[in-house]
Design a protein around this motif. Sequence first.
Motif, PDB file in Angstrom:
ATOM      1  N   UNK A 111     -33.409  85.535   6.212  1.00 17.24           N
ATOM      2  CA  UNK A 111     -32.277  85.272   6.969  1.00 17.24           C
ATOM      3  C   UNK A 111     -31.343  86.282   6.436  1.00 17.24           C
ATOM      4  N   UNK A 112     -30.747  86.517   7.569  1.00 20.12           N
ATOM      5  CA  UNK A 112     -29.385  87.493   7.351  1.00 20.12           C
ATOM      6  C   UNK A 112     -28.221  86.800   7.759  1.00 20.12           C
ATOM      7  N   UNK A 113     -27.141  87.082   7.105  1.00 25.04           N
ATOM      8  CA  UNK A 113     -25.907  86.435   7.476  1.00 25.04           C
ATOM      9  C   UNK A 113     -25.058  87.827   7.325  1.00 25.04           C
ATOM     10  N   UNK A 114     -24.518  88.258   8.328  1.00 24.50           N
ATOM     11  CA  UNK A 114     -23.608  89.641   8.588  1.00 24.50           C
ATOM     12  C   UNK A 114     -22.175  89.040   8.955  1.00 24.50           C
ATOM     13  N   UNK A 115     -21.464  89.351   8.004  1.00 23.72           N
ATOM     14  CA  UNK A 115     -19.904  89.139   8.323  1.00 23.72           C
ATOM     15  C   UNK A 115     -19.003  90.231   8.360  1.00 23.72           C
ATOM     16  N   UNK A 116     -18.255  90.302   9.355  1.00 24.33           N
ATOM     17  CA  UNK A 116     -17.279  91.365   9.524  1.00 24.33           C
ATOM     18  C   UNK A 116     -15.961  90.923   9.663  1.00 24.33           C
ATOM     19  N   UNK A 117     -15.062  91.933   9.236  1.00 26.47           N
ATOM     20  CA  UNK A 117     -13.607  91.342   9.396  1.00 26.47           C
ATOM     21  C   UNK A 117     -12.964  92.734   9.620  1.00 26.47           C
ATOM     22  N   UNK A 118     -12.083  92.694  10.492  1.00 26.55           N
ATOM     23  CA  UNK A 118     -11.151  94.042  10.890  1.00 26.55           C
ATOM     24  C   UNK A 118      -9.931  93.523  11.409  1.00 26.55           C
ATOM     25  N   UNK A 124      -6.203  89.568  13.470  1.00 31.20           N
ATOM     26  CA  UNK A 124      -7.505  89.782  12.661  1.00 31.20           C
ATOM     27  C   UNK A 124      -8.857  89.579  13.799  1.00 31.20           C
ATOM     28  N   UNK A 125      -9.681  89.996  13.359  1.00 29.47           N
ATOM     29  CA  UNK A 125     -11.069  89.774  13.944  1.00 29.47           C
ATOM     30  C   UNK A 125     -11.907  89.376  12.934  1.00 29.47           C
ATOM     31  N   UNK A 126     -12.596  88.027  13.197  1.00 31.39           N
ATOM     32  CA  UNK A 126     -13.765  87.682  12.184  1.00 31.39           C
ATOM     33  C   UNK A 126     -15.126  87.446  12.905  1.00 31.39           C
ATOM     34  N   UNK A 127     -15.998  88.120  12.687  1.00 30.93           N
ATOM     35  CA  UNK A 127     -17.367  88.105  13.463  1.00 30.93           C
ATOM     36  C   UNK A 127     -18.714  87.639  12.496  1.00 30.93           C
ATOM     37  N   UNK A 149     -20.817  84.233  16.097  1.00 32.08           N
ATOM     38  CA  UNK A 149     -19.449  83.547  16.621  1.00 32.08           C
ATOM     39  C   UNK A 149     -18.439  84.912  16.356  1.00 32.08           C
ATOM     40  N   UNK A 150     -17.329  84.745  17.194  1.00 32.14           N
ATOM     41  CA  UNK A 150     -16.405  85.677  17.033  1.00 32.14           C
ATOM     42  C   UNK A 150     -15.089  84.857  17.070  1.00 32.14           C
ATOM     43  N   UNK A 151     -14.179  85.208  16.201  1.00 32.06           N
ATOM     44  CA  UNK A 151     -12.787  84.697  16.168  1.00 32.06           C
ATOM     45  C   UNK A 151     -11.546  85.647  16.251  1.00 32.06           C
ATOM     46  N   UNK A 152     -10.789  85.571  17.003  1.00 30.41           N
ATOM     47  CA  UNK A 152      -9.423  86.291  16.733  1.00 30.41           C
ATOM     48  C   UNK A 152      -8.224  85.563  17.259  1.00 30.41           C
ATOM     49  N   UNK A 153      -6.861  85.748  17.310  1.00 31.20           N
ATOM     50  CA  UNK A 153      -5.905  85.165  17.633  1.00 31.20           C
ATOM     51  C   UNK A 153      -5.835  84.552  18.855  1.00 31.20           C
ATOM     52  N   UNK A 154      -6.958  85.278  20.042  1.00 38.18           N
ATOM     53  CA  UNK A 154      -6.521  84.686  21.121  1.00 38.18           C
ATOM     54  C   UNK A 154      -7.557  83.616  21.579  1.00 38.18           C
ATOM     55  N   UNK A 155      -8.666  83.602  20.875  1.00 33.10           N
ATOM     56  CA  UNK A 155      -9.663  82.364  20.745  1.00 33.10           C
ATOM     57  C   UNK A 155     -10.734  82.675  20.149  1.00 33.10           C
ATOM     58  N   UNK A 156     -11.986  81.971  20.382  1.00 34.42           N
ATOM     59  CA  UNK A 156     -13.186  82.125  19.805  1.00 34.42           C
ATOM     60  C   UNK A 156     -14.421  81.894  20.870  1.00 34.42           C
ATOM     61  N   UNK A 157     -15.446  82.818  20.361  1.00 32.05           N
ATOM     62  CA  UNK A 157     -16.508  82.501  21.269  1.00 32.05           C
ATOM     63  C   UNK A 157     -17.891  82.349  20.297  1.00 32.05           C
TER      64      UNK A 157
END
Length: 322
Positions: A111-118, A124-127, A149-157
Amino acid sequence: MYHSFYPHIHCMKNINQLYVFLCFVVLTLSCKPHSGQDGPTYHRQNIDQFFQDPYWFGGKGEISTYHLVQDRYGEKREGRVILIQVTEDFLVEEQVKNDLYQSQNSTSVLKSNLLKDFTTGIYDYSIMTSTFTPVDKREYPYTLKVSFSSQDWCGQTFQQLNLIGKRYGSTIFSYFETIGDKKEYTDAVFLEDELFNVLRINPDFLPVNEFNIIPSLEFTRLNNIAFNSYRGHGILETADADISNESSYSEYQLHYPDLDRKLVIRFETTKPYKIISWKEEFFNRSTGKQSSLHAKIDTSIHTDYWKKNMVKDTLWREQLNL
């Protein structure tokens, strides 16, 4: 007599010519270079060696942090990537972790969990992408599940791929109308999201030459690319040694001719094939310019992180520069 004989000879000549032509076609096809469409060959010896590796089956996982530079909205953004890789038992039908150990239909996955923040301007973006790849790729040649999953201040997917027979089913939920809530299907082929898992199992399992591949869910979602398989071309080669520490590295290059995109992954040539960096370049249709991403390793630890959840364990974050 002559009128009946010559037509017979003419017919036999045609048959002989047809036979020669068919033989030529068969020989030509049999000598055609391998296109890679059949995928890599998964040798039992390589799989067994991974199962016997205490690095992956000694009750610990690997956590690595990377410095990130990524284009978004036509500008470069600095951020951070955390990559967690660990083995666990996984239920094949339910496609979830085998917590209760009541079902026999289970297999070991990496299993790989890849977390990305910028950050982009004020927000902010959180992926996060989770990929579950069976270790025994002879029995299970395709990754069973990927969630994004992708979250930013506009919404999430949120998007999830599940292997259903010989197809991947995609379920997506989003705040955005253009993405919408929908289900899609495509034939099961190699996934870009499983590259990090596959090369850790054995780099020889990476697809080379020409093959079909589904791009990463992050790339397709952030760039509004249709969920489908695309033509890919893979190259695996040894890179020059890093003079700073005299380590030997290998590189895997993936080209998407139809997407005008290139991905390069650099990793250690020897076990456990630690991922050192990756970068991608592609033509961004929304900006009309070339976009890029580059992630380079900062630090890495090998530990049973799931047991380190007390206040005193925050010291481990210092080792990861978090």
